[in-house]
Design a protein around this motif. Sequence first.
Motif, PDB file in Angstrom:
ATOM      1  N   LEU A   1       0.911  -0.909   0.025  1.00  0.00           N
ATOM      2  CA  LEU A   1      -0.069  -0.074  -0.098  1.00  0.00           C
ATOM      3  C   LEU A   1       0.878   1.385   0.177  1.00  0.00           C
ATOM      4  CD1 LEU A   1      -2.731  -1.211   2.735  1.00  0.00           C
ATOM      5  CD2 LEU A   1      -3.114  -0.973   0.064  1.00  0.00           C
ATOM      6  N   VAL A   2       0.457   2.351  -0.737  1.00  0.00           N
ATOM      7  CA  VAL A   2       0.959   3.727  -0.809  1.00  0.00           C
ATOM      8  C   VAL A   2       0.654   4.517   0.361  1.00  0.00           C
ATOM      9  CG1 VAL A   2       1.301   5.671  -1.890  1.00  0.00           C
ATOM     10  CG2 VAL A   2       1.166   3.560  -3.161  1.00  0.00           C
ATOM     11  N   ILE A   3       1.375   4.985   1.292  1.00  0.00           N
ATOM     12  CA  ILE A   3       0.996   5.675   2.659  1.00  0.00           C
ATOM     13  C   ILE A   3       0.923   7.142   2.195  1.00  0.00           C
ATOM     14  CG2 ILE A   3       1.796   6.146   4.964  1.00  0.00           C
ATOM     15  CD1 ILE A   3       3.625   3.726   4.393  1.00  0.00           C
ATOM     16  N   ARG A   4      -0.316   7.761   2.698  1.00  0.00           N
ATOM     17  CA  ARG A   4      -0.408   9.252   2.180  1.00  0.00           C
ATOM     18  C   ARG A   4      -0.942   9.960   3.511  1.00  0.00           C
ATOM     19  NH1 ARG A   4      -5.128  10.513  -1.866  1.00  0.00           N
ATOM     20  NH2 ARG A   4      -6.359   9.413  -0.282  1.00  0.00           N
ATOM     21  N   ARG A   5      -0.017  10.949   3.823  1.00  0.00           N
ATOM     22  CA  ARG A   5      -0.267  11.860   4.878  1.00  0.00           C
ATOM     23  C   ARG A   5      -0.800  13.242   4.165  1.00  0.00           C
ATOM     24  NH1 ARG A   5       3.621  12.509   9.714  1.00  0.00           N
ATOM     25  NH2 ARG A   5       4.846  13.316   8.222  1.00  0.00           N
ATOM     26  N   TRP A   6      -2.068  13.674   4.554  1.00  0.00           N
ATOM     27  CA  TRP A   6      -2.468  15.049   4.036  1.00  0.00           C
ATOM     28  C   TRP A   6      -1.894  16.155   4.680  1.00  0.00           C
ATOM     29  CZ3 TRP A   6      -4.949  15.165  -0.515  1.00  0.00           C
ATOM     30  CH2 TRP A   6      -5.674  14.069  -0.776  1.00  0.00           C
ATOM     31  N   SER A   7      -1.673  16.115   5.863  1.00  0.00           N
ATOM     32  CA  SER A   7      -0.922  17.286   6.544  1.00  0.00           C
ATOM     33  C   SER A   7       0.347  17.952   5.693  1.00  0.00           C
ATOM     34  CB  SER A   7      -0.528  16.913   7.982  1.00  0.00           C
ATOM     35  OG  SER A   7       0.453  16.041   7.868  1.00  0.00           O
ATOM     36  N   ASP A   8       0.949  16.949   5.136  1.00  0.00           N
ATOM     37  CA  ASP A   8       2.445  17.406   4.387  1.00  0.00           C
ATOM     38  C   ASP A   8       2.734  17.023   2.925  1.00  0.00           C
ATOM     39  OD1 ASP A   8       3.017  14.853   5.110  1.00  0.00           O
ATOM     40  OD2 ASP A   8       4.661  15.316   6.278  1.00  0.00           O
ATOM     41  N   ARG A   9       1.368  16.440   2.767  1.00  0.00           N
ATOM     42  CA  ARG A   9       1.299  15.711   1.093  1.00  0.00           C
ATOM     43  C   ARG A   9       2.568  14.671   0.970  1.00  0.00           C
ATOM     44  NH1 ARG A   9      -3.190  16.600  -1.411  1.00  0.00           N
ATOM     45  NH2 ARG A   9      -3.935  18.619  -1.155  1.00  0.00           N
ATOM     46  N   PHE A  10       2.526  13.833   2.011  1.00  0.00           N
ATOM     47  CA  PHE A  10       3.683  12.827   2.041  1.00  0.00           C
ATOM     48  C   PHE A  10       2.978  11.510   1.256  1.00  0.00           C
ATOM     49  CE2 PHE A  10       4.719   8.679   4.080  1.00  0.00           C
ATOM     50  CZ  PHE A  10       6.273   8.764   3.706  1.00  0.00           C
ATOM     51  N   TYR A  11       3.892  11.163   0.284  1.00  0.00           N
ATOM     52  CA  TYR A  11       3.590   9.808  -0.470  1.00  0.00           C
ATOM     53  C   TYR A  11       4.752   8.871  -0.352  1.00  0.00           C
ATOM     54  CZ  TYR A  11      -0.689  11.899  -2.481  1.00  0.00           C
ATOM     55  OH  TYR A  11      -1.807  12.380  -2.810  1.00  0.00           O
ATOM     56  N   ASP A  12       4.550   7.772   0.168  1.00  0.00           N
ATOM     57  CA  ASP A  12       5.601   6.760  -0.035  1.00  0.00           C
ATOM     58  C   ASP A  12       4.977   5.389   0.214  1.00  0.00           C
ATOM     59  OD1 ASP A  12       7.904   5.456  -0.546  1.00  0.00           O
ATOM     60  OD2 ASP A  12       9.050   7.615  -0.102  1.00  0.00           O
ATOM     61  N   LYS A  13       6.024   4.255   0.364  1.00  0.00           N
ATOM     62  CA  LYS A  13       5.561   2.881   0.518  1.00  0.00           C
ATOM     63  C   LYS A  13       6.036   2.476   1.890  1.00  0.00           C
ATOM     64  CE  LYS A  13       4.481   1.081  -4.319  1.00  0.00           C
ATOM     65  NZ  LYS A  13       5.059  -0.012  -5.229  1.00  0.00           N
TER      66      LYS A  13
END
Length: 304
Positions: A143-155
């Motif tokens: 799954l790709v991990i996404r954090r809205w607070s800092d627009r983080f995207y990674d696995k």
Amino acid sequence: MNAMFLAALVDTIVAPVHNEIYVHEWGVMSYRAGVAEAAGVPDDSSFYDQSDDCAEAPVIHIWGPEFDGTLTVRSPGRIVSAWPEPDEQFDLDAGIAGGGSAVRWSGFDTICPYSIEEIPWSPASSIPGFGWAVYLWRMPDCLVIRRWSDRFYDKFFYYEVEFPGRTSPLPLETGSGTAPEDSWNGDVLVFTRDDRGGVSLEILTSTDLERPREESLPSGRLFSREAVLDKLEEWAGSLLKPVEIEEMWSTWEPYVTGGDWEGPRLVLFPLPSTCVERISTLELTDAEGRPVYYNRFFLGMTEI
């Protein structure tokens, strides 16, 4: 096609339809210090001063359906690095949990990798010593991990733990003294550096390590990547997917085969689960309350 990677491809295709969440973690526990001299510690070479010991590059992947979640890592040691930047980082109450530290990532959701045409990767060059390996840690179709607070995207999630000022037995039974019940007694990977800087591999039993080298090393077992991957797959069993075993070894192969270690021999062995739990504990919570399962595999690494 290689059978191991064909199995990985088939496995990752069906994984997203499961309703359970699986947390996979791999890492290396480095036992690098000398013999302990603290009061009350037996004068035995199997006891090490942990002042320089470190759980290096624990990498966490998440498999399963998309969900909103929070991940907390707690350790009796000192968490000195974590990526992405944790939402919380705090000390544990010594009177309740024996001391230590913790980090928490919250406010993230996960995305099936097949539903994203192009992932806007977050820059990870700031990861100490391992920024170059990030492309390896993005290999699995987790799954790709996404954090809205800092627009983080990674696995993956990443952290590192140091254990200053503590003593502990080396969890490797070598035949001298009384080994801890949770020490490893089985095959080990032994890397030897020659005078020209070349590195060879022997697969020994842990008790062979105390014998004179010319008596203990079987002939005809030189270094090969396939031999290492086969042994790691045997040790990890069903805890990791083949692609995760591949990324784990690819992360550490330059260090091991480059001979960038002190001492005549470098030994790798699987850590018993009880030792892994003493490094850290993981807690993933899902907003919908799905069951969460944890598969954790660490190697022990020491110079003998």
